[in-house]
Scaffold this motif. Sequence first.
Motif, PDB file in Angstrom:
ATOM      1  N   PHE B  60       0.861  -1.339   0.052  1.00  0.00           N
ATOM      2  CA  PHE B  60      -0.002  -0.014   0.148  1.00  0.00           C
ATOM      3  C   PHE B  60       0.667   1.149   0.037  1.00  0.00           C
ATOM      4  CE2 PHE B  60      -3.315  -3.011   0.843  1.00  0.00           C
ATOM      5  CZ  PHE B  60      -4.243  -2.578   0.219  1.00  0.00           C
ATOM      6  N   ARG B  61       2.145   1.116   0.391  1.00  0.00           N
ATOM      7  CA  ARG B  61       2.828   2.338   0.423  1.00  0.00           C
ATOM      8  C   ARG B  61       3.712   2.395  -1.064  1.00  0.00           C
ATOM      9  NH1 ARG B  61       7.019   2.553   4.488  1.00  0.00           N
ATOM     10  NH2 ARG B  61       7.252   4.806   4.248  1.00  0.00           N
ATOM     11  N   GLY B  62       3.784   1.227  -1.628  1.00  0.00           N
ATOM     12  CA  GLY B  62       4.466   1.161  -2.591  1.00  0.00           C
ATOM     13  C   GLY B  62       3.904   1.463  -4.064  1.00  0.00           C
ATOM     14  N   SER B  63       2.792   1.426  -4.238  1.00  0.00           N
ATOM     15  CA  SER B  63       1.894   1.706  -5.402  1.00  0.00           C
ATOM     16  C   SER B  63       0.999   2.919  -5.296  1.00  0.00           C
ATOM     17  CB  SER B  63       1.101   0.520  -5.803  1.00  0.00           C
ATOM     18  OG  SER B  63       0.170   0.324  -4.726  1.00  0.00           O
ATOM     19  N   PRO B  64       0.691   3.624  -6.344  1.00  0.00           N
ATOM     20  CA  PRO B  64      -0.214   4.897  -6.336  1.00  0.00           C
ATOM     21  C   PRO B  64      -1.592   4.560  -5.802  1.00  0.00           C
ATOM     22  CG  PRO B  64       0.707   4.664  -8.344  1.00  0.00           C
ATOM     23  CD  PRO B  64       0.979   3.253  -7.543  1.00  0.00           C
ATOM     24  N   LEU B  65      -1.926   5.405  -5.184  1.00  0.00           N
ATOM     25  CA  LEU B  65      -3.507   5.094  -4.255  1.00  0.00           C
ATOM     26  C   LEU B  65      -4.531   5.222  -5.445  1.00  0.00           C
ATOM     27  CD1 LEU B  65      -5.697   5.576  -2.222  1.00  0.00           C
ATOM     28  CD2 LEU B  65      -5.232   8.198  -2.169  1.00  0.00           C
ATOM     29  N   LEU B  66      -4.447   5.940  -6.572  1.00  0.00           N
ATOM     30  CA  LEU B  66      -5.171   5.667  -7.784  1.00  0.00           C
ATOM     31  C   LEU B  66      -5.388   4.425  -8.212  1.00  0.00           C
ATOM     32  CD1 LEU B  66      -7.107   7.475  -9.637  1.00  0.00           C
ATOM     33  CD2 LEU B  66      -5.294   7.920 -11.067  1.00  0.00           C
ATOM     34  N   ILE B  67      -4.384   3.439  -8.388  1.00  0.00           N
ATOM     35  CA  ILE B  67      -4.682   2.309  -8.961  1.00  0.00           C
ATOM     36  C   ILE B  67      -5.169   1.432  -7.731  1.00  0.00           C
ATOM     37  CG2 ILE B  67      -2.387   0.859  -8.223  1.00  0.00           C
ATOM     38  CD1 ILE B  67      -2.191   0.220 -11.428  1.00  0.00           C
ATOM     39  N   GLN B  68      -4.995   1.771  -6.669  1.00  0.00           N
ATOM     40  CA  GLN B  68      -5.752   0.980  -5.727  1.00  0.00           C
ATOM     41  C   GLN B  68      -7.173   1.118  -5.584  1.00  0.00           C
ATOM     42  OE1 GLN B  68      -3.898   1.919  -2.066  1.00  0.00           O
ATOM     43  NE2 GLN B  68      -1.766   1.581  -2.652  1.00  0.00           N
ATOM     44  N   MET B  69      -7.388   2.256  -5.831  1.00  0.00           N
ATOM     45  CA  MET B  69      -8.818   2.773  -6.031  1.00  0.00           C
ATOM     46  C   MET B  69      -9.517   2.218  -6.940  1.00  0.00           C
ATOM     47  SD  MET B  69     -10.193   6.783  -5.457  1.00  0.00           S
ATOM     48  CE  MET B  69      -9.509   6.933  -3.877  1.00  0.00           C
ATOM     49  N   PHE B  70      -8.896   2.186  -8.198  1.00  0.00           N
ATOM     50  CA  PHE B  70      -9.578   1.815  -9.338  1.00  0.00           C
ATOM     51  C   PHE B  70      -9.478   0.126  -9.525  1.00  0.00           C
ATOM     52  CE2 PHE B  70      -8.903   4.801 -13.003  1.00  0.00           C
ATOM     53  CZ  PHE B  70      -9.541   5.902 -12.288  1.00  0.00           C
ATOM     54  N   LEU B  71      -8.634  -0.427  -8.808  1.00  0.00           N
ATOM     55  CA  LEU B  71      -8.750  -1.745  -8.216  1.00  0.00           C
ATOM     56  C   LEU B  71      -9.874  -2.280  -7.579  1.00  0.00           C
ATOM     57  CD1 LEU B  71      -7.159  -4.550  -8.619  1.00  0.00           C
ATOM     58  CD2 LEU B  71      -6.038  -4.095  -6.597  1.00  0.00           C
ATOM     59  N   ILE B  72     -10.356  -1.568  -6.551  1.00  0.00           N
ATOM     60  CA  ILE B  72     -11.634  -1.758  -5.789  1.00  0.00           C
ATOM     61  C   ILE B  72     -12.791  -1.511  -6.492  1.00  0.00           C
ATOM     62  CG2 ILE B  72     -12.815  -1.067  -3.743  1.00  0.00           C
ATOM     63  CD1 ILE B  72      -9.877  -0.738  -2.374  1.00  0.00           C
ATOM     64  N   PHE B  73     -12.861  -0.355  -7.138  1.00  0.00           N
ATOM     65  CA  PHE B  73     -13.954   0.275  -7.703  1.00  0.00           C
ATOM     66  C   PHE B  73     -14.489  -0.622  -9.213  1.00  0.00           C
ATOM     67  CE2 PHE B  73     -16.349   3.386 -10.395  1.00  0.00           C
ATOM     68  CZ  PHE B  73     -17.402   3.616  -9.824  1.00  0.00           C
ATOM     69  N   TYR B  74     -13.434  -0.671  -9.947  1.00  0.00           N
ATOM     70  CA  TYR B  74     -13.925  -1.458 -11.340  1.00  0.00           C
ATOM     71  C   TYR B  74     -13.712  -2.980 -11.081  1.00  0.00           C
ATOM     72  CZ  TYR B  74     -13.731   3.096 -13.267  1.00  0.00           C
ATOM     73  OH  TYR B  74     -13.861   4.382 -13.488  1.00  0.00           O
ATOM     74  N   GLY B  75     -12.478  -3.271 -10.241  1.00  0.00           N
ATOM     75  CA  GLY B  75     -11.822  -4.620 -10.406  1.00  0.00           C
ATOM     76  C   GLY B  75     -12.785  -5.686  -9.399  1.00  0.00           C
ATOM     77  N   LEU B  76     -13.231  -5.111  -8.533  1.00  0.00           N
ATOM     78  CA  LEU B  76     -14.160  -6.033  -7.473  1.00  0.00           C
ATOM     79  C   LEU B  76     -15.505  -6.528  -8.202  1.00  0.00           C
ATOM     80  CD1 LEU B  76     -13.717  -4.591  -3.765  1.00  0.00           C
ATOM     81  CD2 LEU B  76     -12.543  -6.780  -4.926  1.00  0.00           C
ATOM     82  N   ALA B  77     -16.022  -5.515  -8.890  1.00  0.00           N
ATOM     83  CA  ALA B  77     -17.320  -5.950  -9.650  1.00  0.00           C
ATOM     84  C   ALA B  77     -17.108  -6.998 -10.617  1.00  0.00           C
ATOM     85  CB  ALA B  77     -17.766  -4.525 -10.189  1.00  0.00           C
ATOM     86  N   GLN B  78     -16.020  -7.194 -11.004  1.00  0.00           N
ATOM     87  CA  GLN B  78     -15.677  -8.434 -11.781  1.00  0.00           C
ATOM     88  C   GLN B  78     -16.064  -9.977 -11.410  1.00  0.00           C
ATOM     89  OE1 GLN B  78     -11.597  -7.651 -13.375  1.00  0.00           O
ATOM     90  NE2 GLN B  78     -11.914  -9.738 -14.288  1.00  0.00           N
ATOM     91  N   PHE B  79     -16.132  -9.842  -9.863  1.00  0.00           N
ATOM     92  CA  PHE B  79     -16.113 -11.323  -9.499  1.00  0.00           C
ATOM     93  C   PHE B  79     -17.699 -11.359  -9.045  1.00  0.00           C
ATOM     94  CE2 PHE B  79     -11.965 -10.063  -8.744  1.00  0.00           C
ATOM     95  CZ  PHE B  79     -11.398 -11.198  -9.235  1.00  0.00           C
ATOM     96  N   SER B  80     -18.367 -12.533  -9.459  1.00  0.00           N
ATOM     97  CA  SER B  80     -19.897 -12.377  -9.162  1.00  0.00           C
ATOM     98  C   SER B  80     -19.969 -12.673  -7.793  1.00  0.00           C
ATOM     99  CB  SER B  80     -20.256 -13.896 -10.051  1.00  0.00           C
ATOM    100  OG  SER B  80     -19.488 -14.801 -10.135  1.00  0.00           O
ATOM    101  N   VAL B  81     -19.239 -13.450  -7.337  1.00  0.00           N
ATOM    102  CA  VAL B  81     -19.020 -13.778  -5.561  1.00  0.00           C
ATOM    103  C   VAL B  81     -19.570 -12.487  -4.804  1.00  0.00           C
ATOM    104  CG1 VAL B  81     -17.835 -14.759  -3.837  1.00  0.00           C
ATOM    105  CG2 VAL B  81     -17.000 -15.191  -5.998  1.00  0.00           C
TER     106      VAL B  81
END
Lengths: 256, 232, 241
Positions: B60-81
């Motif tokens: 979490f300190r080594g990568s940009p916040l923006l990519i973390q935010m996109f991962l959660i916002f767009y990435g999580l929705a990909q999983f039907s679970v």
Amino acid sequence: MTAQPRLSIRDIRKSFGTLEVLKGISLDARDGDVISLLGASGSGKSTFLRCINLLETPTSGRVFVDGEEIRMLQKNGKTVPASQKQVDHIRSELGMVFQSFNLWSHMTVLENVIEGPVHVLKRPKAECIAEAEALLEKVGIADKRHVYPAHMSGGQQQRAAIARALAMKPKVMLFDEPTSALDPELVGEVLRVMRALAEEGMTMLVVTHEMGFARNVSNRVVFMREGLIESSGSPEEMFGSVASPAFRQFIGHYGN
Amino acid sequence: MDLAFLSSTMLTLIAAIPMTLALFALSVSLGGMLALVVVWMRVGGNPVLAAIAKGYIFVFRGSPLLIQMFLIFYGLAQFSVIRYGPLWPLLREPFVCAVLSLALCTAGYSAEIFRGGIRAVSAKDIEAARSIGMSGPLLVRRILAPIAFRHALPAYSTEIVLMMKSTALASLVTVWEVTGVAQRLIHQTYRTMEVFLCAALIYLALNFIVLQALGLLEHRLSRHLRPVPGGR
Amino acid sequence: MNIMTLLGFGDKGWALWLLLGAMLTLAVTAVALVIGAILGAAVASAKLSASVPLRVLGNAYTTVFRGVPELLIIYLIYFGGSSAVTSLGQWLGYQGFLGLPSFIAGALAVGVISGSYQAEVFRGAYLAIARGELEAASAIGMPRSLRFRRIIMPQVFRLAIPGIGYVWQLSLKDSALVSVTGLVELMRASQVSANSTHQYFLFYIVGGGLYLVLTSLSDRVFTGAERHANRSMPSASMGKA
């Protein structure tokens, strides 16, 4: 004694705010003089030494080096040097050794010693290196020439600092409590170098607490008290029976 | 300068302050709590937990916040679970995703800051506490935590100001806080300088208030370091 | 589609695309670091100067650019810069909109932010130089410019390395925000590949992983540089002299 003094100081005064630290000091140093400046802390002896090469700007008074006066002028009610260029030139003729050595920490000992001759005096580097090595030999740290200051003892650092000052071939050497920051067992090696220098005929002004040096090496002792020269004379006079009561009391406290 | 435009811009931006503050307050408090858990894992003495905490902090300190935010916002929705799971009503909200990623990110930074505070607690303080029979949670609560927090406060203040600035990224996942609204105004009017000036003033004022509050806290917590009034 | 194909170097793979993005991220950050160093040195000398207006100006710079969201600063420079370029074009007789190239806008924006942090780093480094060493330089007769070049600069550089390393890491992460200008650096490259394939999770994870590679590699570089620059300083491993 008709020769012109190497260093001549006339009626130097210095105030910090309302506090007057130097109240009018005059002193001459002739070729080969070794003058010890003694006095309790707060007597103004270090400030006096620093006024000579203008690390502190005196409030008033005149300084002559080899007959050349450092020109001062009044600006907005303050005394300032008239020409920084002249100040830099005069400083290059006065060697200064500090209590805390002040070697440049990012340079090796040899680099420290050749820095002034090469960059301030603009002399050929190879020549300066040869001279520097001879100087380091003389102060006994030739083997340390490629070592950084932080990796040496205080005594070695101070000897390197003396070599650095000597490399400028100064007309006068100023020592500001050169052994006060040293562990007792390291004081001797620095004093030996200073003694050898005095015996070679170097003109020296030494602010010190080392009574042995004042008594045995210097040819004149100046005792300062509360911003004035309280008394001065040859070591025989000063440490003999004619000494002033104030000086006697002082050596009673500080002397060994 | 066009005062009418400036004041209308200012009013539009001020209306977005509650959103910025909501993002800020929620993510700082959630992130702070999470940081306590991470730092406890990191220094607790269990090598497995410590390794997990180390990895967490590194990521979490080594990568940009923006990519973390996109991962959660767009990435999580990909999983039907997740999309058919019980938390979906929450996780599909941009605001929730923004708070979640801000909190996760600041937890990584804060954990390191808190660890620095803990390391500054001297062994003597701990020994003294043990000598009067304190141990475990009591020792942590009464001695370790207060001293560590006091040490960590200056660095933590800096982190909190960084968080105030980071809330701006929420605009990129369609949360209309101050920076998002400012960007919209710039697009509509092309008067970049004026809009920037108003938004900058708002952030500087918010940071100023937060820093004053933290300064006050620091002042209170360092009473023992100040001379006694009237004494000596 | 198979993950390995997506992340490969083939026609359907995005590996090259992402790696180019990572290169561009490094390039933006490097240019920004240089811009920031120049700005930071100027601001630091303003803050250290004896002149009150200069000090106020220097403090205003660091307060504003450290207190305002990075995203806003990027908008300011990208949109503000573009309208400035457009009016310059009109003045030269060109009608129509001219954009500031996104690489330049991005590097400038990240550089301006980095400058506000580097100013503090340089100021701190200058103040950390032992006063006695400056005095010794004066005492030997060094003029101001020589003293600056021979004594101050090398030491500021040495003392600033850890701080510069910290600012580099900040800028590396700030550069991700430049993606809003359309510059295809690593963030934007991840975004484009995620959108094109609908594999959001995968590509943001891979993008994030590449950022981790960049930050940890540069951490190593700076630690090495610090060790090299501090060879003149005492350290535990060298023992006592």
